[in-house]
Design an enzyme around this catalytic site. Structure first.
Site, PDB file in Angstrom:
ATOM      1  N   ARG A  64       0.879  -1.088   0.033  1.00  0.00           N
ATOM      2  CA  ARG A  64       0.173   0.037  -0.069  1.00  0.00           C
ATOM      3  C   ARG A  64       0.982   1.222   0.050  1.00  0.00           C
ATOM      4  O   ARG A  64       0.700   2.147  -0.513  1.00  0.00           O
ATOM      5  CB  ARG A  64      -0.936  -0.007   1.059  1.00  0.00           C
ATOM      6  CG  ARG A  64      -1.741   1.079   1.085  1.00  0.00           C
ATOM      7  CD  ARG A  64      -2.978   0.984   2.432  1.00  0.00           C
ATOM      8  NE  ARG A  64      -3.883   2.021   2.368  1.00  0.00           N
ATOM      9  CZ  ARG A  64      -4.231   2.775   3.302  1.00  0.00           C
ATOM     10  NH1 ARG A  64      -3.538   2.684   4.498  1.00  0.00           N
ATOM     11  NH2 ARG A  64      -5.189   3.465   3.273  1.00  0.00           N
ATOM     12  N   HIS A  68       0.202   4.081  -2.585  1.00  0.00           N
ATOM     13  CA  HIS A  68       0.080   5.675  -2.105  1.00  0.00           C
ATOM     14  C   HIS A  68       1.218   6.734  -2.474  1.00  0.00           C
ATOM     15  O   HIS A  68       1.038   7.791  -2.814  1.00  0.00           O
ATOM     16  CB  HIS A  68      -0.055   5.759  -0.681  1.00  0.00           C
ATOM     17  CG  HIS A  68      -1.540   5.288  -0.095  1.00  0.00           C
ATOM     18  ND1 HIS A  68      -2.119   5.816   0.989  1.00  0.00           N
ATOM     19  CD2 HIS A  68      -2.335   4.476  -0.875  1.00  0.00           C
ATOM     20  CE1 HIS A  68      -3.387   5.274   0.977  1.00  0.00           C
ATOM     21  NE2 HIS A  68      -3.579   4.267  -0.302  1.00  0.00           N
ATOM     22  N   ASN A  94      -3.725   8.887   4.461  1.00  0.00           N
ATOM     23  CA  ASN A  94      -2.525   8.087   5.072  1.00  0.00           C
ATOM     24  C   ASN A  94      -2.471   8.491   6.612  1.00  0.00           C
ATOM     25  O   ASN A  94      -1.843   7.308   7.358  1.00  0.00           O
ATOM     26  CB  ASN A  94      -1.258   8.825   4.557  1.00  0.00           C
ATOM     27  CG  ASN A  94      -1.098   8.832   3.136  1.00  0.00           C
ATOM     28  OD1 ASN A  94      -1.740   7.816   2.548  1.00  0.00           O
ATOM     29  ND2 ASN A  94      -0.373   9.833   2.532  1.00  0.00           N
ATOM     30  N   HIS A 193      -6.679  -5.607  -1.975  1.00  0.00           N
ATOM     31  CA  HIS A 193      -7.412  -6.013  -0.694  1.00  0.00           C
ATOM     32  C   HIS A 193      -7.549  -7.404  -0.476  1.00  0.00           C
ATOM     33  O   HIS A 193      -8.626  -7.651   0.366  1.00  0.00           O
ATOM     34  CB  HIS A 193      -8.700  -5.114  -1.031  1.00  0.00           C
ATOM     35  CG  HIS A 193      -8.384  -3.766  -0.702  1.00  0.00           C
ATOM     36  ND1 HIS A 193      -9.342  -2.647  -0.944  1.00  0.00           N
ATOM     37  CD2 HIS A 193      -7.177  -2.930  -0.802  1.00  0.00           C
ATOM     38  CE1 HIS A 193      -8.835  -1.520  -0.614  1.00  0.00           C
ATOM     39  NE2 HIS A 193      -7.593  -1.513  -0.671  1.00  0.00           N
TER      40      HIS A 193
END
Ligand code: HEM
Length: 319
Positions: A64, A68, A94, A193
């Site tokens: 992740r 990001h 975040n 996910h």
């Protein structure tokens, strides 16, 4: 002879133009550190393997972190705030949520001992994401290297670019198409996910208010996510095989067991992405192949290369 020589010219032109095209289409190369830091890949691989062995969730967190960062791929997400800019760590998507900074810092200090000033933090993030997926049983891919690190970061850009879990399907499609992704790539990337966790405050609205949710699933999710308490209680994003990188995420969606609102949006009544979800729920290999290609594309999003940016000595600070 004449024919032979024109053939040669033809091949020469084809060869040089494909080389030029290759250089223009991607300035990253997978052998970038072969001569300057030959141990780079093995140092990162073993640090990721031991971090994931210690805590499986770290594999998800490192994946992740790259995502990001990547709506830029320049390690801007790792920078602490300074007097001249407010960084991305406190941006809403975040804050109290992205993690794995210690693992990246640890890798960076090992690399600085082995070959000072050579390996960028942005490349560490890209390789660590790939190695994390592999550690959890997922696919592998070649990571193009040669990214450099930003000298600034933007809280506002991170807030604007990173998709919210409250988005509907059309919003998800737009958020990814703004970065050059197709709808199919958005769907397959969401398959990340299949691992990792989310906080109660993120999915409370779904389990208490939405109707396109399996009743038993909603009831069991409520036990760890009360209607007005336990905001930061964690629950697996994939209710079936959370520590494995597999295609269970898509099977869950078909069964109305997506945890986030945005997850279930990929499979709704009459939804345009339903057939993609069904396809990935039936085919491990299609999911793995398409996920790997989409990750390569994500890793190539607007990297700094050549003489732009810098190789940070410490990932949290500009040199
Ligand atoms: C489609 C749009 C997406 C949305 C709206 C979204 C949103 C979220 C949210 C809200 C969380 C939980 C955060 C928390 O509760 O602290 C999460 C976790 C996670 N996301 Fe996404 N995400 C998306 C796409 C992606 C993509 C493309 C990837 C990677 C390729 C990814 C990888 C992950 C991982 C691995 C976790 C678990 C992290 C952990 O346990 O530390 N997500 N995401």
């Amino acid at each position: 002879m004449a024919i032979h020589s024109s053939n040669n010219n033809y091949f020469y032109i084809m060869f040089t133009s494909s080389l030029l095209f290759g250089i223009c289409s991607s300035q990253l190369t997978s052998n970038f550190y072969d001569s300057t830091c030959p141990k780079a890949l093995s140092i990162i691989k073993s640090a990721v393997a031991s971090a994931v062995a210690k805590e499986h969730r770290m594999g998800a967190s490192l994946l992740r972190l790259h995502f990001h960062d990547c709506f830029g791929c320049d390690a801007s997400i790792l920078l602490d705030d300074t007097s001249t800019f407010t960084g991305e760590k406190t941006a809403a998507p975040n804050l109290n949520s992205v993690r794995g900074f210690d693992v990246i810092d640890n890798i960076k200090s090992q690399l600085e001992s082995a070959c000072p000033g050579i390996v960028s933090c942005a490349d560490i993030l890209a390789i660590a994401a790939r190695d994390s997926v592999v550690s959890l049983g997922g696919p592998s891919w070649n990571v193009g290297l040669g990214r450099r690190d930003s000298t600034s970061a933007s809280k506002d850009a991170a807030t604007k670019d990173i998709p919210s879990p409250l988005l509907d399907l059309s919003g998800l499609i737009t958020a990814f198409s703004n970065k050059g992704f197709t709808t199919q790539e958005m769907v397959v990337l969401s398959g990340a996910h299949t691992t990792g966790q989310a906080r109660c405050q993120i999915f409370r609205g779904r389990i208490y208010n939405e109707t396109n949710i399996d009743t038993n699933f909603a009831t069991s999710m409520k036990s760890n996510c009360p209607s007005s308490d336990g905001d930061s209680n964690l629950t697996a994003l994939d209710v079936t095989t959370n520590v494995l990188f597999d295609n269970a995420y898509f099977k869950n969606l078909v069964n109305n067991k997506g945890l986030l609102h945005s997850d279930q949006q990929l499979f709704i009544s009459g939804g345009s992405t339903n057939s993609l979800v069904t396809n990935y729920s039936n085919s491990y290999s299609a999911f793995f192949a398409d996920f790997a290609s989409a990750m390569v594309k994500m890793g190539n999003l607007s990297p700094l290369t050549g003489t732009t940016g810098q190789i940070r000595a410490n990932c949290t600070k500009v040199n």
